[in-house]
Design a protein around this motif. Structure first.
Motif, PDB file in Angstrom:
ATOM      1  N   PRO A  24       0.809  -1.161   0.152  1.00 45.42           N
ATOM      2  CA  PRO A  24       0.115   0.116  -0.086  1.00 45.42           C
ATOM      3  C   PRO A  24       0.760   1.432   0.070  1.00 45.42           C
ATOM      4  CG  PRO A  24      -0.818  -1.536   1.619  1.00 45.42           C
ATOM      5  CD  PRO A  24       0.552  -2.157   1.190  1.00 45.42           C
ATOM      6  N   ILE A  25       1.931   1.233   0.695  1.00 47.31           N
ATOM      7  CA  ILE A  25       2.763   2.491   0.690  1.00 47.31           C
ATOM      8  C   ILE A  25       3.494   2.760  -0.453  1.00 47.31           C
ATOM      9  CG2 ILE A  25       4.461   3.622   2.083  1.00 47.31           C
ATOM     10  CD1 ILE A  25       3.801   2.131   4.483  1.00 47.31           C
ATOM     11  N   VAL A  26       4.033   1.737  -1.140  1.00 46.80           N
ATOM     12  CA  VAL A  26       4.603   1.815  -2.427  1.00 46.80           C
ATOM     13  C   VAL A  26       3.466   2.291  -3.494  1.00 46.80           C
ATOM     14  CG1 VAL A  26       6.000   0.765  -4.441  1.00 46.80           C
ATOM     15  CG2 VAL A  26       6.284  -0.013  -1.976  1.00 46.80           C
ATOM     16  N   ASP A  69       8.705  -2.499  -4.241  1.00 48.19           N
ATOM     17  CA  ASP A  69       7.536  -3.342  -4.028  1.00 48.19           C
ATOM     18  C   ASP A  69       7.832  -4.639  -3.362  1.00 48.19           C
ATOM     19  OD1 ASP A  69       4.592  -3.304  -3.823  1.00 48.19           O
ATOM     20  OD2 ASP A  69       4.670  -4.911  -5.174  1.00 48.19           O
ATOM     21  N   ARG A  70       9.019  -5.201  -3.955  1.00 43.02           N
ATOM     22  CA  ARG A  70       9.291  -6.398  -3.444  1.00 43.02           C
ATOM     23  C   ARG A  70       9.901  -6.446  -2.309  1.00 43.02           C
ATOM     24  NH1 ARG A  70      10.276  -7.168  -9.320  1.00 43.02           N
ATOM     25  NH2 ARG A  70      12.470  -6.012  -9.205  1.00 43.02           N
ATOM     26  N   ASP A  71      10.613  -5.260  -1.733  1.00 42.23           N
ATOM     27  CA  ASP A  71      11.317  -5.278  -0.473  1.00 42.23           C
ATOM     28  C   ASP A  71      11.132  -3.595  -0.014  1.00 42.23           C
ATOM     29  OD1 ASP A  71      12.883  -5.350   1.790  1.00 42.23           O
ATOM     30  OD2 ASP A  71      14.900  -5.423   0.746  1.00 42.23           O
ATOM     31  N   PRO A  72       9.850  -3.540   0.683  1.00 40.70           N
ATOM     32  CA  PRO A  72       9.441  -2.255   0.930  1.00 40.70           C
ATOM     33  C   PRO A  72       9.983  -1.745   2.366  1.00 40.70           C
ATOM     34  CG  PRO A  72       7.651  -3.263   1.282  1.00 40.70           C
ATOM     35  CD  PRO A  72       8.779  -4.348   0.556  1.00 40.70           C
ATOM     36  N   ALA A  73      11.056  -2.573   3.111  1.00 38.25           N
ATOM     37  CA  ALA A  73      11.195  -2.317   4.494  1.00 38.25           C
ATOM     38  C   ALA A  73      12.001  -0.930   4.539  1.00 38.25           C
ATOM     39  CB  ALA A  73      12.565  -3.385   4.742  1.00 38.25           C
ATOM     40  N   ALA A  74      12.818  -0.413   3.645  1.00 35.04           N
ATOM     41  CA  ALA A  74      13.323   0.699   3.799  1.00 35.04           C
ATOM     42  C   ALA A  74      12.509   1.967   3.884  1.00 35.04           C
ATOM     43  CB  ALA A  74      14.491   1.113   2.901  1.00 35.04           C
ATOM     44  N   LEU A  75      11.097   1.866   2.920  1.00 36.43           N
ATOM     45  CA  LEU A  75      10.248   2.863   2.741  1.00 36.43           C
ATOM     46  C   LEU A  75       9.228   2.733   4.242  1.00 36.43           C
ATOM     47  CD1 LEU A  75       8.675   4.947   1.272  1.00 36.43           C
ATOM     48  CD2 LEU A  75       7.536   3.173   0.186  1.00 36.43           C
ATOM     49  N   PRO A 251      -9.318   5.324   6.480  1.00 40.32           N
ATOM     50  CA  PRO A 251      -8.537   6.435   7.177  1.00 40.32           C
ATOM     51  C   PRO A 251      -7.940   7.173   6.482  1.00 40.32           C
ATOM     52  CG  PRO A 251      -7.528   4.197   7.072  1.00 40.32           C
ATOM     53  CD  PRO A 251      -8.593   4.053   6.487  1.00 40.32           C
ATOM     54  N   ARG A 252      -7.473   8.508   7.223  1.00 34.85           N
ATOM     55  CA  ARG A 252      -6.773   9.571   6.591  1.00 34.85           C
ATOM     56  C   ARG A 252      -5.628   9.308   5.552  1.00 34.85           C
ATOM     57  NH1 ARG A 252      -7.922  14.925   6.637  1.00 34.85           N
ATOM     58  NH2 ARG A 252      -9.251  14.279   8.341  1.00 34.85           N
ATOM     59  N   LEU A 253      -4.710   8.233   5.944  1.00 33.19           N
ATOM     60  CA  LEU A 253      -3.505   8.135   5.250  1.00 33.19           C
ATOM     61  C   LEU A 253      -3.765   7.159   4.185  1.00 33.19           C
ATOM     62  CD1 LEU A 253      -0.728   7.977   8.090  1.00 33.19           C
ATOM     63  CD2 LEU A 253      -1.725  10.007   6.969  1.00 33.19           C
ATOM     64  N   ARG A 259      -6.886   1.437  -2.888  1.00 35.62           N
ATOM     65  CA  ARG A 259      -6.402   0.490  -2.106  1.00 35.62           C
ATOM     66  C   ARG A 259      -6.356  -0.765  -2.982  1.00 35.62           C
ATOM     67  NH1 ARG A 259      -3.904   2.471   1.427  1.00 35.62           N
ATOM     68  NH2 ARG A 259      -3.747   3.595  -0.329  1.00 35.62           N
ATOM     69  N   PRO A 260      -5.049  -1.553  -2.574  1.00 35.72           N
ATOM     70  CA  PRO A 260      -4.876  -2.887  -3.002  1.00 35.72           C
ATOM     71  C   PRO A 260      -6.196  -3.870  -3.138  1.00 35.72           C
ATOM     72  CG  PRO A 260      -3.103  -2.502  -1.396  1.00 35.72           C
ATOM     73  CD  PRO A 260      -4.052  -1.411  -1.135  1.00 35.72           C
ATOM     74  N   SER A 261      -6.184  -4.806  -4.078  1.00 29.83           N
ATOM     75  CA  SER A 261      -7.269  -5.666  -4.288  1.00 29.83           C
ATOM     76  C   SER A 261      -7.208  -6.492  -2.962  1.00 29.83           C
ATOM     77  CB  SER A 261      -7.147  -6.449  -5.583  1.00 29.83           C
ATOM     78  OG  SER A 261      -6.148  -7.381  -5.564  1.00 29.83           O
ATOM     79  N   VAL A 262      -8.317  -7.292  -2.371  1.00 30.87           N
ATOM     80  CA  VAL A 262      -8.379  -7.940  -1.220  1.00 30.87           C
ATOM     81  C   VAL A 262      -9.011  -9.258  -1.705  1.00 30.87           C
ATOM     82  CG1 VAL A 262      -9.544  -7.966   0.986  1.00 30.87           C
ATOM     83  CG2 VAL A 262      -8.866  -5.836  -0.065  1.00 30.87           C
ATOM     84  N   ALA A 263      -8.274 -10.438  -1.239  1.00 35.69           N
ATOM     85  CA  ALA A 263      -8.856 -11.795  -1.208  1.00 35.69           C
ATOM     86  C   ALA A 263     -10.150 -11.992  -0.579  1.00 35.69           C
ATOM     87  CB  ALA A 263      -7.670 -12.771  -0.987  1.00 35.69           C
ATOM     88  N   ASP A 264     -10.820 -13.054  -1.080  1.00 32.51           N
ATOM     89  CA  ASP A 264     -12.158 -13.212  -0.232  1.00 32.51           C
ATOM     90  C   ASP A 264     -11.807 -13.619   1.332  1.00 32.51           C
ATOM     91  OD1 ASP A 264     -14.374 -12.846  -2.116  1.00 32.51           O
ATOM     92  OD2 ASP A 264     -13.857 -14.903  -2.791  1.00 32.51           O
ATOM     93  N   GLN A 265     -10.744 -14.398   1.655  1.00 32.45           N
ATOM     94  CA  GLN A 265     -10.598 -14.840   2.939  1.00 32.45           C
ATOM     95  C   GLN A 265      -9.961 -13.603   3.735  1.00 32.45           C
ATOM     96  OE1 GLN A 265      -9.060 -15.964   0.219  1.00 32.45           O
ATOM     97  NE2 GLN A 265      -6.832 -16.170   0.359  1.00 32.45           N
ATOM     98  N   ASP A 266      -9.435 -12.423   3.350  1.00 35.70           N
ATOM     99  CA  ASP A 266      -9.043 -11.459   3.783  1.00 35.70           C
ATOM    100  C   ASP A 266      -9.995 -10.161   4.136  1.00 35.70           C
ATOM    101  OD1 ASP A 266      -6.664 -12.957   4.021  1.00 35.70           O
ATOM    102  OD2 ASP A 266      -5.929 -12.071   2.063  1.00 35.70           O
ATOM    103  N   ALA A 267     -11.071 -10.428   3.567  1.00 36.34           N
ATOM    104  CA  ALA A 267     -12.210  -9.424   3.219  1.00 36.34           C
ATOM    105  C   ALA A 267     -12.390  -8.538   4.712  1.00 36.34           C
ATOM    106  CB  ALA A 267     -13.290  -9.696   2.587  1.00 36.34           C
TER     107      ALA A 267
END
Length: 329
Positions: A24-26, A69-75, A251-253, A259-267
């Motif tokens: 999401p942040i990327v 996106d593959r490694d967003p830890a620094a961001l 939320p504001r941020l 927003r990224p797509s969401v799988a059924d099990q994560d809805a």
């Protein structure tokens, strides 16, 4: 050095890019760099700030974003280092990260305060240097304004959801105060060698009353990102009948990129709910609330993707917004 040609369909290009990004942040950073500006250029005082000087920089940034996106830890660490609650501050951190680590402009300084007689009279958001040696002063603004309703189409008709901000006032402050800061004599004494070319970096969303399509004021880019707004009383008639959709309160941020797509099990964990459940939540007395609609992704069975977003406002809000739009600054 070749000029950067704009994409034939900026919305489609941004959608394709974000379709390849999952963090999401990327995605928010990509949106900040590649989304259509809210405003046209306002010469001579307010030229737009292109994120890239050349097509090669744009292409390199696309590659860089996919790697991030593959490694967003620094961001993530850069964002978490400051307790961010304001959308504008979040956008500043995103753009600052890009200028420090991305393959385009180089960050010279950020949030450069200008003081006069012991008091701060303004801050320059970003001083940047391009690969060709141009020295730029960027003023960043990320805004969500709601058109107050009706057929009139002036910048004053675009108001903040909490009626504490107005588009015409923001533009006047940008052109008359913020952008000229780097040309002041006091600024030269800070040691940042110029001259600096001021530019506007203005992104965001504009929201229109459900069912209304007023003309767009000349300063506004006609390709800007759009959403809807409805009153709580009109919610049931306009959107709550959509049994095929799921809804989320944003939320504001989360007000930048889709927003990224969401799988059924994560809805459920992602906050997606039925229209009935959202109606129950909206029944609680609150101020304006941003919501997003999610529908089944036709290209990815078992996933939900955001298809539109908007605000649900109190029933008295339209009258208050119109009065605010017509008030004398």
């Amino acid at each position: 050095m070749s000029a950067l040609e704009p994409a034939a369909d900026p919305a489609a290009a941004l959608a394709a890019l974000q379709g390849a990004l999952s963090d999401p942040i990327v995605r928010d950073l990509a949106w900040l760099l590649f989304s259509v500006p809210l405003l046209r250029a306002q010469p001579p005082a307010g030229p737009l700030a292109p994120a890239f000087e050349t097509a090669q920089e744009e292409a390199a940034t696309l590659v860089w974003l996919r790697e991030l996106d593959r490694d967003p830890a620094a961001l993530h660490q850069a964002i978490a280092a400051t307790r961010i609650t304001r959308l504008g501050r979040y956008a500043e951190c995103l753009l600052g990260f890009f200028l420090q680590h991305g393959p385009a402009c180089r960050l010279v300084a950020a949030n450069v305060a200008l003081r006069l007689a012991g008091r701060t009279i303004g801050e320059c958001d970003f001083l940047v240097e391009t690969a060709s040696g141009r020295r730029l002063h960027w003023e960043l603004a990320v805004k969500c304004y709601l058109h107050a309703g009706g057929d009139r189409a002036e910048l004053a008709d675009y108001v903040g959801p909490n009626l504490q901000d107005r588009f015409d006032l923001k533009l006047a402050h940008l052109l008359g105060h913020q952008l000229p800061l780097s040309a002041r004599e006091e600024f030269a004494a800070l040691g940042h060698r110029g001259p600096w070319q001021p530019q506007m970096f203005v992104k965001g969303w504009l929201f229109y009353r459900w069912g209304e399509t007023p003309p767009v004021p000349l300063p506004v880019d006609p390709l800007h990102h759009r959403g809807f707004w409805v009153t709580r009383g009109d919610w049931a008639a306009s959107h709550a009948r959509r049994d095929d959709a799921r809804w989320a309160v944003l939320p504001r941020l989360a007000w930048l990129a889709l927003r990224p797509s969401v799988a059924d099990q994560d809805a459920a964990a992602a906050g997606l709910m039925t229209a009935e459940a959202l109606s129950e939540r909206l029944a609680q007395p609150t101020g304006p609330v941003m919501i997003a609609a999610f529908e089944r992704d036709p290209l990815a069975p078992g996933r939900w993707c955001e298809t539109e977003r908007g605000f649900v406002v109190p029933d008295e809000w339209p009258e208050q917004a119109r009065a605010y739009a017509l008030s004398i600054a």
